[in-house]
Scaffold this active site. Structure first.
Site, PDB file in Angstrom:
ATOM      1  N   TYR A 201       0.882  -1.177   0.000  1.00 25.85           N
ATOM      2  CA  TYR A 201       0.000   0.000   0.000  1.00 25.85           C
ATOM      3  C   TYR A 201       0.911   1.215   0.000  1.00 25.85           C
ATOM      4  CZ  TYR A 201      -3.954  -2.951   1.562  1.00 25.85           C
ATOM      5  OH  TYR A 201      -4.951  -3.901   1.657  1.00 25.85           O
ATOM      6  N   PRO A 293     -12.129   0.517  -0.038  1.00 28.65           N
ATOM      7  CA  PRO A 293     -11.409  -0.760  -0.092  1.00 28.65           C
ATOM      8  C   PRO A 293     -10.031  -0.764   0.572  1.00 28.65           C
ATOM      9  CG  PRO A 293     -11.358   0.320  -2.220  1.00 28.65           C
ATOM     10  CD  PRO A 293     -12.249   1.157  -1.362  1.00 28.65           C
ATOM     11  N   LYS A 297     -11.737  -4.671   3.770  1.00 26.01           N
ATOM     12  CA  LYS A 297     -12.715  -5.112   4.769  1.00 26.01           C
ATOM     13  C   LYS A 297     -14.108  -5.448   4.224  1.00 26.01           C
ATOM     14  CE  LYS A 297     -10.256  -5.157   8.390  1.00 26.01           C
ATOM     15  NZ  LYS A 297      -9.449  -6.275   7.894  1.00 26.01           N
ATOM     16  N   TYR A 385      -5.994  -5.341  10.491  1.00 23.92           N
ATOM     17  CA  TYR A 385      -5.879  -5.877   9.128  1.00 23.92           C
ATOM     18  C   TYR A 385      -6.254  -7.371   9.084  1.00 23.92           C
ATOM     19  CZ  TYR A 385      -4.379  -6.111   4.300  1.00 23.92           C
ATOM     20  OH  TYR A 385      -4.375  -6.265   2.929  1.00 23.92           O
TER      21      TYR A 385
HETATM   22  C1  PHB Z   1      -7.455  -6.564  -4.282  1.00 22.91           C
HETATM   23  O1  PHB Z   1      -6.595  -7.425  -4.436  1.00 22.91           O
HETATM   24  O2  PHB Z   1      -8.348  -6.382  -5.132  1.00 22.91           O
HETATM   25  C2  PHB Z   1      -7.408  -5.721  -3.069  1.00 22.91           C
HETATM   26  C3  PHB Z   1      -6.472  -5.995  -2.091  1.00 22.91           C
HETATM   27  C4  PHB Z   1      -6.407  -5.206  -0.953  1.00 22.91           C
HETATM   28  C5  PHB Z   1      -7.274  -4.135  -0.806  1.00 22.91           C
HETATM   29  C6  PHB Z   1      -8.220  -3.859  -1.778  1.00 22.91           C
HETATM   30  C7  PHB Z   1      -8.288  -4.659  -2.930  1.00 22.91           C
HETATM   31  O3  PHB Z   1      -7.193  -3.364   0.304  1.00 22.91           O
END
Ligand code: PHB
Ligand code: APR
Length: 394
Positions: A201, A293, A297, A385
């Site tokens: 992230y 997103p 969650k 998480y």
């Molecule tokens: C995804 O892989 O689509 C994905 C993964 C983590 C997130 C949101 C989407 O926080």
């Protein structure tokens, strides 16, 4: 037609609830507006909390997940051209998450339902709940041009954000909490190996970016874009260039790009409807709440609602405990709001909010530096998480 629990919607909420109830001998019928193929064509999230993984095991749909899913024990935050790993397992007392696409979960649940011969009616039109405040609710719908009535004891509204169930709660009893963000996520799915073994992230002054995956050969990447952006204006090349610009240099240099097999923009929204029950109707998953997103969650909250409703219905049918089900909404909402908070917070520290907000940017950097530099900070990220525990019901 008659059943014990009428389930509206064959997304992950409806299918998982149906499977768990079926295994307990509680009869249920699923009514879905779309076709099965349409439901399976939707590309959605892919991170399953430990609690959801355990629930899928209880529902006997863990075989393919164990074969193809990837347990992840850590996740990375990137900012200021550096990367910090959050050791999920070490910081959460041994929990981790599973990378396994929502589409795959849905497929496994559909196949399991077909194998046990439980009834799912796809392409059911004008689905409408009735008699919610009575002991004999029912649902009407149209199938192949005929109007059908389904009598039941309870109705589970698993019909997502745009469904009919939430609208059946009288407006003067329903309170809605909402925040819409002025940006969305542009997502690309590609048949390329993921740039890293774990999710990254990234906070960057050009905007947020996320490196995720579906398997060892399939990647999912996102970049934050203004709400006014159109997907047609994003060629693959432009997407990959923007993604690279937002990642730490070492990551960008390793990125393997390729043609996109799916590309779409999703808006970001926080939304909660209270209460989550009215008479004999219970809202489950996206029908009651939406999270941005950023904390992964959405699907997991749907699973925790399913867990609560499933256990309360088992108490009704096996022990005659019709009193406990009155607490469905308050039980769910406690956990829902904690996940809303975490998703809002992850969104707030990782995204670019406005071009000229220098103070806000410095606070973001300080927050990232503080949380990642302190064990207490990393621990609070990890425990949220991997998913807060499900409440035990009396
Ligand atoms: C995804 O892989 O689509 C994905 C993964 C983590 C997130 C949101 C989407 O926080
Ligand atoms: N009648 C019948 N079915 C309906 C109706 C209706 N009026 N309205 C909507 N549906 C169906 C939709 O077609 C969809 O298949 O209900 C289903 C709802 O599924 P989802 O939107 O996937 O919601 P849910 O099952 O709660 O899943 C949780 O978590 O990761 C997030 O948004 C993501 O879909 C995911 C959700």
């Amino acid at each position: 037609m008659k059943t014990q629990v009428a389930i509206i919607g064959a997304g992950p909420s409806g299918l998982l609830l149906g499977q768990l109830l079926h295994l307990q001998g509680i009869d249920n019928v699923i009514l879905e507006r779309r076709s099965g193929d349409y439901v399976l064509s939707r590309i959605r999230a892919g991170v399953l909390e430990q609690g959801m993984v355990d629930l899928l095991r209880e529902a006997n749909v863990d075989a393919r997940m164990d074969e193809e899913g990837q347990p992840h024990h850590g996740v990375e935050l990137a900012f200021d051209n550096r990367r910090v790993r959050i050791d999920l397992q070490a910081l959460s007392g041994g929990k981790s998450v599973m990378i396994y696409g929502q589409t795959e979960v849905t497929r496994d649940l559909m196949e399991a339902r077909a194998a046990v011969g439980a009834t799912s009616l796809y392409e059911a039109e004008n689905v409408q709940p009735h008699g919610l405040e009575t002991d004999h609710p029912y649902v009407t719908f149209e199938k192949d041009g005929e109007t059908v009535r389904l009598d039941c004891d309870y109705i589970a509204g698993c019909d997502g954000f745009h469904g009919v169930s939430r609208q059946c709660i009288p407006a003067d009893l329903l309170k809605v909490f909402e925040r819409v963000y002025p940006f969305g996520w542009l997502g690309v799915l590609s048949e390329t190996p993921p740039v890293s073994d774990e999710l990254i992230y990234a906070n960057h002054e050009r905007g947020f970016a996320l490196c995720s995956m579906r398997s060892k050969t399939r990647s999912r990447y996102y970049v934050q874009v203004a709400e006014t952006e159109k997907v047609e204006d994003w060629s693959d090349e432009r997407f990959w260039d923007e993604l690279k610009a937002r990642l730490p240099e070492d990551v960008a240099n390793q990125l393997i790009t390729g043609p996109s097999i799916e590309k779409s923009i999703a808006p970001l929204r926080s939304f909660v409807a209270e209460p989550m029950q009215h008479g004999r109707l219970f809202l489950v998953g996206d029908a009651a709440h939406i999270v941005p997103p950023t904390g992964a969650k959405g699907l997991n909250l749907a699973a925790s609602d399913v867990n609560t409703l499933y256990r309360l219905l088992v108490k009704v049918y096996k022990e005659g405990r019709t009193d406990l089900i009155e607490r469905y909404s308050e039980t769910c909402l406690r956990r829902v709001w904690k996940a809303e908070r975490f998703s809002w917070w992850m969104t707030s520290i990782l995204h670019k909010f406005s071009a000229d907000e220098d103070f806000g940017r410095r606070i973001q950097q300080a927050e990232l530096d503080y949380y990642t530099g302190s064990e207490a900070g990393r621990r609070t990220i990890a425990e949220n998480y991997v998913g807060l525990p499900y409440e035990t019901l009396e």
